[in-house]
Design a protein around this motif. Sequence first.
Motif, PDB file in Angstrom:
ATOM      1  N   GLN A 104       0.828  -1.210   0.000  1.00 57.91           N
ATOM      2  CA  GLN A 104       0.000   0.000   0.000  1.00 57.91           C
ATOM      3  C   GLN A 104       0.860   1.257   0.000  1.00 57.91           C
ATOM      4  O   GLN A 104       0.501   2.266  -0.621  1.00 57.91           O
ATOM      5  N   TRP A 105       1.992   1.221   0.671  1.00 61.45           N
ATOM      6  CA  TRP A 105       2.915   2.353   0.639  1.00 61.45           C
ATOM      7  C   TRP A 105       3.475   2.529  -0.770  1.00 61.45           C
ATOM      8  O   TRP A 105       3.557   3.647  -1.290  1.00 61.45           O
ATOM      9  N   GLN A 106       3.839   1.440  -1.425  1.00 63.62           N
ATOM     10  CA  GLN A 106       4.359   1.537  -2.785  1.00 63.62           C
ATOM     11  C   GLN A 106       3.287   2.046  -3.748  1.00 63.62           C
ATOM     12  O   GLN A 106       3.572   2.828  -4.658  1.00 63.62           O
ATOM     13  N   ARG A 107       2.060   1.612  -3.550  1.00 64.65           N
ATOM     14  CA  ARG A 107       0.965   2.089  -4.402  1.00 64.65           C
ATOM     15  C   ARG A 107       0.782   3.594  -4.234  1.00 64.65           C
ATOM     16  O   ARG A 107       0.543   4.327  -5.200  1.00 64.65           O
ATOM     17  N   LEU A 108       0.913   4.049  -3.013  1.00 61.13           N
ATOM     18  CA  LEU A 108       0.785   5.473  -2.740  1.00 61.13           C
ATOM     19  C   LEU A 108       1.915   6.255  -3.402  1.00 61.13           C
ATOM     20  O   LEU A 108       1.700   7.332  -3.969  1.00 61.13           O
TER      21      LEU A 108
END
Length: 324
Positions: A104-108
């Motif tokens: 989710q951090w990478q998606r952000l």
Amino acid sequence: MSAPAAEPSTDTTDWTASGLERGRGGDGGSARVPGQVHSLSPSRASDFKTCPLLYRLRSIDRLPERPSPDAVRGTVVHAVLERLYDLPAAERTLGAAVSLVGPQWQRLLELEPTLAELFGADPADPADPDHPDRADESAWLDSARALVEGYFTLEDPQRLEPAERECLVETELDDGLRLRGYVDRLDVTPTGDIRVVDYKTGGAPREAFEAKALFQMKFYALVLWRSRGVIPRMLRLIYLKDRDTLTYTPDEDELRRFERTLQAIWVAITRAMLTEDFRPSPGALCAWCDHQALCPAFGGTPPPYPHPEQDAEAPATAPPTTPV
């Protein structure tokens, strides 16, 4: 419930992937065009109560604010908890939830590469493993995982089937005021009872500040009552950091009073827009405000008041005062 007070945060921007995709800036408002205000959300109503100038700079001037590690971590955790319920009930384990933090951090980062600057990384290559600040990011991700772990001490997601997640709720009151916002989670029983759930990654408030914490939840309860005809049975704030909860049961009389309060806030906002007079209200939260350089209380000067071709949804003359 008793817990230490949380450090105040003035960053209400929604940095989650879903929030950035919607472009809603965390307040459930309309397109972010300077000078236009078409509705009232709980965060913007709270801004005006805290400081009218802060409301203007955020909602009318639409000035950007620096994302903080705490705010971004909070919205990453929100995204994790939203995605957790995409899994079949049997697979909603602690391990599965924790494993979602990194993706989710990478998606952000893919949606907003400049967030890599929180850790000194090059936005063009946020995954650079040799960057000297990688350890700081690793500790930050560990703290996000700890918040997710805290959630599992408060609820068992394998036993829950939310009716709605990250859902827009909105209604228009009789006086034309539109209320809207995004709810983290709605649970609905077979008999139709509604529970409104909101995740908080900061500390739980002291008892004296619980009413302020519940302002947002009463806002959602009012919108749901006016739009769906059902008063939520329970409002529940889940404080992941302190592993604590705050629950409240609203009633019709209280929601009617709260509705009048919001109408009075909108009357004050409308008058301020008509006169272009949004005065600062110095207080403890000023220490965390991004806009001190523009605030007269700190020797600054606000920017010229924006005048778009189509002004805000406010009447040409000030409306009558709404009693609270």
